[in-house]
Design a protein around this motif. Sequence first.
Motif: not given
Lengths: 256, 251
Positions: A92, A94, A117, A155, A205
Motif C-alpha cells: 500500500c 500508506d 489498498g 487501510c 483487508e
Amino acid sequence: MAKHSAEVVIEGLKKILIKEKEGMDEEVQGKVEMFIAEFQGSMAASGHQHDPDAQTLERGFDFFKNKIFDKNPEFFEALAKKQQPRFLVIGCSDSRVNPPTILNFNLGEAFMSRNIGNMVPQFDQLRHAEIGSVIEYAVKHLEVTNILVMGHSHCGGIERLMELPDPTLTHDFLDEWVKIGLPAKNKVLEQCNHLGTEEQKRLVEKESVKNSMANLLTYPFVRNAVVNGTITLRGGYYNFDNGTFQQWKLCTKPMP
Amino acid sequence: MAKHSAEVLVEGLKKILISVKEGLDEKVQGKVEKLIAELQGTVPPSLEPFDPDAQKLELGFDFFKNNIFDKNREYFRELAEAQHPKFLVFACSDSRVSPSIVLNFKLGEAFIGRNIANMVPQFDQWRHTEIGSVIEYAVKELGVENILVMGHSHCGGIARLMELPDHSCSHDFIDEWVKIGLPAKQKVKEEANHLPEEEQLRLLEKESVENSMANLLTYPFVRNAVENGSITLRGGYYNFDNGTFQQWKKM
C-alpha cells in the motif's frame, strides 16, 4: 530576477557537456559532472536555507550516502550493473507500511509496486497499464520467483471501500480504484455481517489480499509461471496495532 | 492426512474470532490474533516443505519488530491512529531505488507510489485510476505539502522508451506505459541527438521527471494546491554510478 551565480555556472556547464561531449575525455567529463553535483550540493546548503523540506531530502540522502553507499562500494558497483530481485512486492502507498522497512529488504531484493489498498486488478490492457507493466517487467524481464501482496491494518483504501456506495461524497479516482476489492467486501459481508465495523475492516483487508492474489492469475505470464512452479504467489498482512505479520501462499507444487 | 495439532488449533481460533459476537474485548482479540500468528510460525519443519523465501520474510519482519517496532511503542501507537506524511513520493519500482532507504524516510513520513520509471501520466479517469487515486488521496485526504518525482540512473523503463518503436518485440503493458515519457524523449532527441546512447539515457531519465512534474499540473486538485502555495512540486534524480542526488523544484 538575478539568478544565483551557482545556477548560472551549472547551466553553463551543462550546456558545455551537451555540446562538447563527443570529443571530451571521459575523466574530464566525470570531473565536470561531479563538479556540477557539488555545486548543486553547495547551492542546497545555502539555497535550501528557507526550504526545510528540501533540507530533509538532502539530509536523508547524506545519511544514506555516508552510512550505506560509501561503505559498500563493491555491492553498489555490482548493483549498478544489474538488479536480480527475488521478490515482486505489491504494497500500500500508506506511509506507515513501507515494505522494505517492515520486511527489512535490502536494496536490490524487492521490485516494488505501491498503490491505494495494495490492490491488483484483473488483466486489462486499456485501464491498468501501470500495474500491468510492473508485473510484466518483474515476471518477464527480472524473472522474480515470488509475488507478495502485502495488506495492512487501518487501510484507508479498504475503509473507503467499506463506505461505498456513498452518495454524499465523490472522488475523481479513489472510489473507482477501490472497487477492485468489491468481491472481497461482498464475501466478508456475507459471512460476517454480524461483526462490528472494525472487525469487518480487518477481515476485508485480508480478504482483499486474497482477491488480488486471485486477480494475479488473470495475467497469462503469471499464471504460466505459477503453474510451472517458477513463481510462488504469497499473501501477507501487517497489523501495526499489535505488531504482527502473517504470511501465506498459494501452493501448486504437490506436497512430499 | 492427519492435520498437525497447531493447524487444528489455528483453524479453531479463527472460527472463534469470526463467530463470537461484537462483545469480544479488543485486548483479548489482539492476544488471540497474536497466538494465531505464533502458531502459524511453529508448524514443525518436518511438515512444512523447506521455504527459504518465506523464512526470509519472517526473519525480515523479526528484525523490524525487535529493532524498530518494539523499541518505539509510543511512536507506533500514535502512527496507528493517523498518518501525517509531508511528502508524496513517486519512485521507480526498481529494487535499487527504494526512497525510504535512499532518502532515509522514517515510517510515516512519505506516502509512496511506485511504478515503471516513476512516471505520472496526464489526468485520465478511465486509463489511470491507479496513480490518480494515489495523488488524490495524498492531496485531498492527507494534505501532503510536497510531491517529489524521483528518477534514477539505469532505468529499465526509460531504456525501453528509447528503444521504441520496436517491431521485433512487443509487450502487453510496458510499451504502452512508458510512452507517457514520449514528450521527454522527443525533447532529448531534438537537443542532444549527437550524444552517445548512454548520455542520452541519463538526460532522458531527468527530462522524464520534468515531464511527469508537468503532468501533475493536469490534476485540478494538484494545480490548485500548487497555485495557492500549499504544495511544492519537486524533482529528484539519484545516480547510483557516482552516488549523487540532485533535487530541484518547480517555481
